[in-house]
Write a protein that holds these residues in place. Structure first.
Motif, short mmCIF file in Angstrom:
data_model
loop_
_atom_site.label_atom_id
_atom_site.label_comp_id
_atom_site.label_asym_id
_atom_site.label_seq_id
_atom_site.Cartn_x
_atom_site.Cartn_y
_atom_site.Cartn_z
N SER A 50 -25.72 113.59 -15.41
CA SER A 50 -25.18 112.50 -14.66
C SER A 50 -23.59 112.14 -15.33
N THR A 51 -23.80 112.08 -16.57
CA THR A 51 -22.51 111.88 -17.14
C THR A 51 -21.43 112.51 -17.01
N SER A 53 -21.11 114.39 -14.45
CA SER A 53 -20.64 114.31 -12.99
C SER A 53 -19.92 113.14 -12.88
N LYS A 54 -20.02 112.07 -13.73
CA LYS A 54 -19.37 110.73 -13.83
C LYS A 54 -17.84 111.07 -14.33
N HIS A 55 -17.92 111.94 -15.43
CA HIS A 55 -16.53 112.23 -15.85
C HIS A 55 -15.55 112.95 -14.62
N ALA A 57 -16.14 112.74 -11.74
CA ALA A 57 -15.62 111.77 -10.56
C ALA A 57 -14.21 111.13 -11.09
#
Lengths: 107, 107
Positions: A50-51, A53-55, A57
């Motif tokens: 998830s981390t 993925s956020k990066h 994004a």
DNA sequence: TAACTGCTTGGCAATATAGCCAAATAGCGC
DNA sequence: GCGCTATTTGGCTATATTGCCAAGCAGTTA
């Protein structure tokens, strides 16, 4: 749509901010070699998916990468490889700064 | 003093972070033209002098600028003008991204 | 020494960022 | 549909950044 000087600076700053994180730099560096799926990048940086993925994004929002979903996986591509050129400059800053710091006895 | 890959990335990120602010970009841009005292930069960005001073401290800590006190004034100099080259790349990212965003109808 | 100027530092409140877990979503095979 | 996999999103807390004001400090001038 008028672009004020201030807006221009903000957009520049946003791109720099998007790059200004070790994990994101690592990913950009990897993406410079070719497209990668999120799982590959996750393994590379060793953080939670998830981390990662956020990066990604963040990079995408800045317009630095593009994503392409193929089947279950999402592949990311670096859109502006010229970003890599900057690192040559960054290295020179680091070198000069390190020398300076050593000269000054880590003052 | 061994430099791990991780440390390298962090140092790169720190330099980018130092640049990643509209006011600081404005100052760097101005300093590319030659040295300036804090008061000149304050007038340029239009913020509190203390704010400007703190921004300059950030740039200095990153090794991007140097300061020289002469009399009552402190003059700052850009140490790595190559930073400016990057903005060419940044502009191309912005252009490409803007087109993309318009194409996509601001989705 | 005292007053003044140019700058830096400390402190604080508002805001943004990072990274984890858990839940949601989308595509695939059965 | 169901279960499975790859990824994203929401929610949360911890931490960092920003920018103002007030206070401090160094250099100048009187």
């Amino acid at each position: 749509m008028k672009t004020t000087e201030q807006e221009k600076l903000e957009r520049r700053a946003n791109i720099l901010k998007a790059l200004a994180h070790p994990s994101r730099l690592m990913m950009v560096d990897e993406l410079a070699k070719g497209e990668r799926c999120v799982c590959e990048l996750q393994e590379l940086v060793g953080a939670d998916m998830s981390t990662v993925s956020k990066h990604l994004a963040v990079l995408k929002k800045a317009g630095l990468v593009e994503s392409d979903k193929r089947g279950l996986q999402v592949f990311y591509t670096l859109l502006s490889p010229c970003v890599m050129n900057f690192f040559t400059c960054v290295e020179s800053v680091i070198e000069a700064h390190t020398e300076q710091t050593i000269e000054a006895g880590n003052r």
